[in-house]
Enzyme design. Structure first.
Site, short mmCIF file in Angstrom:
data_model
loop_
_atom_site.label_atom_id
_atom_site.label_comp_id
_atom_site.label_asym_id
_atom_site.label_seq_id
_atom_site.Cartn_x
_atom_site.Cartn_y
_atom_site.Cartn_z
N GLY A 91 -7.67 4.27 -1.75
CA GLY A 91 -7.64 3.03 -2.50
C GLY A 91 -7.29 3.26 -3.95
O GLY A 91 -7.14 4.38 -4.43
N ARG A 184 1.67 0.68 0.56
CA ARG A 184 2.11 2.04 0.90
C ARG A 184 1.79 2.35 2.35
O ARG A 184 1.12 1.57 3.04
CB ARG A 184 1.45 3.03 -0.05
CG ARG A 184 -0.05 2.81 -0.16
CD ARG A 184 -0.66 3.38 -1.43
NE ARG A 184 -0.38 2.60 -2.63
CZ ARG A 184 -0.25 3.14 -3.84
NH1 ARG A 184 -0.40 4.44 -4.01
NH2 ARG A 184 0.00 2.39 -4.90
N ASP A 253 -0.34 8.22 1.06
CA ASP A 253 -0.76 7.14 0.18
C ASP A 253 0.13 7.01 -1.04
O ASP A 253 -0.02 6.06 -1.82
CB ASP A 253 -2.23 7.34 -0.26
CG ASP A 253 -2.46 8.69 -0.90
OD1 ASP A 253 -2.37 9.70 -0.18
OD2 ASP A 253 -2.74 8.74 -2.11
#
Length: 487
Positions: A91, A184, A253
């Site tokens: 995140g 992403r 990511d």
């Protein structure tokens, strides 16, 4: 026409997704902020006037000290494979999406603060960024745009004397970066591993509706989405390899579903040509070495495809992934032929290119300087500016004879070929020592070099009077520059 950030039209489509995709998060104010850099080219994409840089409210917004009406600050949830190992929750650990601005042309730009404080995904980090890394991201995203490579953009850097601790104490900074979307590969992975297939479908529908609308008309929209992401990623890898760009941390990511260069950390451009160059000193195994980037991109695409499997046909997915390599090779071959001045593909071009790269590696020849000078190659001449780049001149002579013979097959006028090569081979790139010089001056509160580099790198293929020193071979001290994941 909007003049300041508070006059933009905010739409915030990502914020309309349910709460499992993101967390509301207010930025953490920084004390006594000051403007370090402002990018009028990026501002123009939003319809902002250059004077917005001096607007007190805009400066507070660009720091994270003020949230405007229309903003809905949030941090996005995602997971990802980091150095090949799946991490179940990552995140936006130091990024906060303020909102999405729509310009007069109907284009949408998400505005994201990087370094604006802790979020629910900071994982015991402070959520801050330092001036050093902020300058590098600001300059490189704009340098990549100047090279014609898909990338996020950067609007501004705001600084503060507030201390941030990395290897040593440094000063804080916030970059306001822009992108049509920051979604992403890992945005999908997190829900695959949580077995939340409805969330995968919801996010895929969001991406299709807003960024790949043509996929909606396909017989299998989600399969079409995968095809598009594969194609854009293959093209991006060809772009990177052609200019000698090393990303440094190609975790899933850090891979954009829009095929953008995303998350600038320990990046670098090749100086002396070395296919195995590792720009990230945290990458001890060399996983993300320069010559491994296309392979890693494909590996990451497998992870992305796996996350979409609940929506896909397995056989069609396998066939789609098989198309990456030929797509990449075709795009990369096209870019290399442009760099070499070939209008069409020749039977022995691959052999000639392999031979050249071997000579460049053997002689530790500067990649960018060689190709820029190659535009001035004259068959039958000594070509001293090129020849003198090689310690053993005979290795160049041997290749040059083959190259001259290949040019004889070209029907274009030599002047037309030279002009085309100058458009394909940049004179200026963001070498590490150039960024380091700007950083050192900025630490002393002199930000002029940041703006000089931004302006220079906006037109990297042009001859710019008085700027030849920025195209020179790197100094010896440049070899001592070390960039890592904290960069």
């Amino acid at each position: 026409m909007p003049r300041t950030l508070q006059q933009l039209d905010y739409t915030n489509r990502f914020a309309r997704l349910p709460g499992r995709f993101h967390s509301a998060q207010q930025p953490t104010p920084l004390p006594s902020p000051y403007l370090v850099a402002f990018n009028p080219d990026a501002a123009a994409l939003l319809g902002l006037a250059p004077e917005a840089a001096d607007d007190p409210v805009s400066q507070q917004v660009m720091t994270g000290n003020q949230v405007l009406p229309g903003h809905e600050p949030l941090s996005a949830l995602y997971a990802g494979h980091q150095f090949g190992v799946y991490v179940p929750q990552l995140g936006d650990g130091r990024a906060i999406l303020l909102g999405e601005a729509r310009n007069e042309r109907g284009e949408h730009w998400e505005l994201q603060l990087k370094g604006a404080g802790e979020t629910p995904y900071s994982r015991m980090g402070d959520g801050r960024a330092v001036l050093r890394s902020s300058i590098r991201e600001y300059l490189c995203s704009e340098a990549m745009h100047g090279l014609g490579i898909p990338t996020t953009r950067a609007l501004s850097i705001m600084g503060s004397d507030y201390p941030v601790y990395r290897e040593t104490a440094e000063t804080a900074a916030v970059v306001l970066r822009m992108s049509p979307s920051f979604i992403r590969f890992g945005s999908f992975e997190v829900f695959f591993y949580r077995n939340q297939h409805d969330a995968i479908r919801e996010l895929a529908d969001f991406v299709i509706d807003h960024y790949y609308p043509a996929c909606r008309d396909a017989a299998r929209p989600y399969q079409a989405l995968l095809d598009q992401v594969i194609a854009r990623t293959a093209s991006l890898m060809a772009d990177w390899q052609a200019v000698g760009f090393c990303h440094g941390v190609m975790n899933t990511d850090n891979m954009s579903v829009l095929g953008l260069t995303l998350d600038y950390g320990p990046f670098g451009f090749l100086d002396a040509f070395d296919p195995g160059h590792v720009c990230n000193h945290s990458d001890h195994s060399g996983r993300y070495a320069f010559d491994q980037q296309p392979n890693i991109a494909l590996w990451n695409l497998h992870c992305f495809a796996q996350a979409l499997i609940p929506l896909l046909d397995m056989d069609a997915t396998i066939e789609a992934l098989k198309r990456f390599q030929p797509l990449f090779e075709a795009a990369y071959g096209q870019r290399l032929r442009a760099k070499l001045g070939f209008a069409a593909q020749g039977d022995k071009d691959e052999e000639l290119i392999v031979k050249l790269f071997g000579r460049l590696y053997q002689g530790q020849v500067d990649y960018t300087v060689f190709f820029r000078r190659l535009a001035g190659f004259i068959p039958g001449e000594l070509n001293a500016p090129l020849r003198d780049l090689f310690i053993e001149r005979e290795t160049f002579d041997d290749w040059a004879a083959d190259y001259a013979a290949r040019l004889a097959q070209e029907s274009r006028d030599p002047r037309e070929r030279q002009a085309a090569m100058l458009r394909a081979n940049p004179k200026y790139i963001l070498r590490n020592h150039l960024a380091e010089t700007a950083i050192r001056q900025a630490i002393e509160r002199d930000y002029s070099e940041i703006e000089r580099l931004r302006t220079l790198l906006a037109a990297p293929f042009d001859e710019q009077p008085g700027m030849d020193r920025y195209a020179a071979l790197p100094p010896e001290w440049a070899q001592q520059i070390s960039v890592s994941c904290s960069s």
